[in-house]
Design a protein around this motif. Structure first.
Motif, mmCIF file in Angstrom:
data_model
loop_
_atom_site.group_PDB
_atom_site.id
_atom_site.type_symbol
_atom_site.label_atom_id
_atom_site.label_comp_id
_atom_site.label_asym_id
_atom_site.label_seq_id
_atom_site.Cartn_x
_atom_site.Cartn_y
_atom_site.Cartn_z
ATOM 1 N N LEU A 95 17.001 2.335 -0.717
ATOM 2 C CA LEU A 95 16.704 2.088 -2.123
ATOM 3 C C LEU A 95 15.626 1.018 -2.225
ATOM 4 C CD1 LEU A 95 20.306 2.105 -3.665
ATOM 5 C CD2 LEU A 95 18.620 3.954 -3.656
ATOM 6 N N LEU A 96 14.559 1.364 -2.939
ATOM 7 C CA LEU A 96 13.413 0.467 -3.079
ATOM 8 C C LEU A 96 13.213 0.157 -4.562
ATOM 9 C CD1 LEU A 96 10.894 -0.911 -1.769
ATOM 10 C CD2 LEU A 96 9.686 1.259 -2.142
ATOM 11 N N LYS A 103 0.826 -1.211 0.000
ATOM 12 C CA LYS A 103 0.000 0.000 0.000
ATOM 13 C C LYS A 103 0.855 1.255 0.000
ATOM 14 C CE LYS A 103 -3.830 2.177 2.490
ATOM 15 N NZ LYS A 103 -4.757 2.067 3.665
ATOM 16 N N ALA A 104 2.004 1.204 0.686
ATOM 17 C CA ALA A 104 2.884 2.371 0.741
ATOM 18 C C ALA A 104 3.592 2.615 -0.581
ATOM 19 C CB ALA A 104 3.906 2.195 1.858
ATOM 20 N N MET A 105 3.671 1.599 -1.444
ATOM 21 C CA MET A 105 4.354 1.733 -2.731
ATOM 22 C C MET A 105 3.420 2.196 -3.845
ATOM 23 S SD MET A 105 6.635 -1.775 -2.551
ATOM 24 C CE MET A 105 7.248 -1.541 -4.225
ATOM 25 N N ARG A 144 6.223 9.885 0.654
ATOM 26 C CA ARG A 144 6.015 9.899 2.104
ATOM 27 C C ARG A 144 5.516 8.572 2.671
ATOM 28 N NH1 ARG A 144 8.307 13.474 5.177
ATOM 29 N NH2 ARG A 144 7.650 15.091 3.721
ATOM 30 N N PRO A 145 4.500 7.916 2.078
ATOM 31 C CA PRO A 145 4.029 6.653 2.693
ATOM 32 C C PRO A 145 5.130 5.603 2.825
ATOM 33 C CG PRO A 145 2.438 7.457 1.093
ATOM 34 C CD PRO A 145 3.659 8.309 0.932
ATOM 35 N N ALA A 146 5.921 5.408 1.766
ATOM 36 C CA ALA A 146 7.006 4.419 1.844
ATOM 37 C C ALA A 146 8.083 4.880 2.816
ATOM 38 C CB ALA A 146 7.607 4.179 0.462
ATOM 39 N N ALA A 147 8.397 6.182 2.811
ATOM 40 C CA ALA A 147 9.407 6.704 3.728
ATOM 41 C C ALA A 147 8.970 6.562 5.180
ATOM 42 C CB ALA A 147 9.695 8.169 3.409
#
Length: 358
Positions: free
Chosen positions: A265-266, A125-127, A212-215
């Motif tokens: 790194l994603l 969901k964060a991605m 922001r969500p992934a961070a």
């Protein structure tokens, strides 16, 4: 007086030659069991297989070998036979164990402080906000450079710096419907990277909020007051030769100490990276200066300290051609043939910290 009883041997004495023959036969049997790793009891219990003592030892050694020698190193010889000399894998001599994703903060920080690198799982969901934006940016960049999409040749004619803005940027027409905020594309500015690698930096708060969500998920795993201070999409086309990727650190100023800044790194595209190309090479702090390879896996962010030496693992253009993105074949067509990462710059920002000004 009663004479003591003489004990009759259970077996008659055997000639020395016979004893030696039995010993030789037993030795050959043990060697055979050690080579095969299993001994059969089918003569006593039909249909049953059991591991003898030598078989157990062989199994144990096999498990240790798999853990101590990552499969990338075991396959290095096969890969070096199909790669050109510019992508030689002869320097992969490290037996450093690949860090695993950590769910407990204590073990994650132990990896980060001991080796300089850790891995954390990022929820799907964060991605979600990331892929549509980078796909739109790559599509707009291809149109601005006079090509419909990357052909994987690495000759897309990128300018050094291009402003992607929905109002006054160099590339603005037609992107105001989907692009949040402003992005600044830069490439060819750092000799540690190939010229075909481009960074799309978030140039304002609205663009930074895409990350922001992934961070937040990454910083929540790290704790210790880490905050997002910058973010970008890293897009590579074409190939990356061994001579084009140099070891470097992300936070070089001497005023910035260890364990106060980090990069995460994603991987975003493709969904599955090649085993021996395009991943992350790094020098673990506990590995006596030897290089290790950290694979990029979908949904896993690789976090490393700002002072950790690392570089892009060399790769061929053909290695990323035809690989499907997250969502299966045919998804994210604008990203076909590209290698795409989301990069997060993180730092601990307590008040009056001496490294903030650096």
């Amino acid at each position: 007086m009663v004479a003591p009883l003489e004990r009759t041997p259970l077996h008659p004495p055997r000639p020395a030659a016979m004893v030696q023959g039995i010993a030789d036969a037993a030795r050959r049997s043990r060697l055979a069991h050690a080579a095969v790793g299993m001994t059969t009891r089918s003569q006593r219990r039909p249909g049953k297989l059991a591991a003898g003592p030598w078989g157990h030892m062989a199994i144990l050694l096999g498990i240790l070998r798999k853990r101590l020698l990552p499969h990338r190193q075991m396959g290095a010889l096969a890969a070096s036979q199909r790669l050109p000399e510019s992508l030689s894998l002869s320097h992969y001599t490290s037996r450093h164990q690949t860090p695993r994703p950590r769910r407990r903060r204590r073990t994650l920080l132990r990896d980060l402080h001991t080796t300089g690198l850790a891995v954390v799982v990022v929820p799907p969901k964060a991605m979600l906000p990331l892929l549509p934006v980078v796909e739109g940016l790559c599509s707009a960049a291809a149109q601005a450079d006079g090509v419909e999409e990357s052909d994987g040749s690495g000759e897309d004619g990128f300018d050094k710096v291009t402003d992607f803005d929905d109002e006054e940027g160099d590339v603005g027409e037609g992107i105001d419907d989907w692009m949040p905020g402003s992005f600044l594309r830069s490439c060819g500015l750092n000799t540690a990277f190939p010229e075909s690698m481009a960074w799309y930096w978030a140039a304002d708060q609205e663009a930074l909020d895409v990350f922001r969500p992934a961070a937040d998920a990454i910083c929540a795993s790290l704790g210790q007051g880490y905050e997002l201070i910058g973010a970008s999409f890293v897009v590579a086309s074409g190939e990356c030769k061994d001579s084009e990727a140099a070891m470097h650190v992300d936070f070089g100023p001497p005023a910035i100490p260890e364990q106060v800044a980090a990069t995460a790194l994603l991987p975003l595209h493709p969904e599955v990276f090649p085993d021996l190309e395009g991943n992350l090479e790094w020098v673990p702090w506990d590995n006596e200066g030897r290089v290790a390879v950290q694979p990029y896996l979908a949904g896993q962010a690789v976090i490393f300290d700002g002072k950790l030496p690392h570089r892009t693992q060399p790769f061929l253009a053909s290695s990323f051609a035809g690989r499907s993105g997250i969502g299966g074949e045919g998804s994210h067509e604008a990203l076909q043939g590209l290698r795409v990462l989301a990069s997060f710059s993180l730092a601990r920002m307590p008040q009056d910290a001496p490294w903030i000004s650096a």
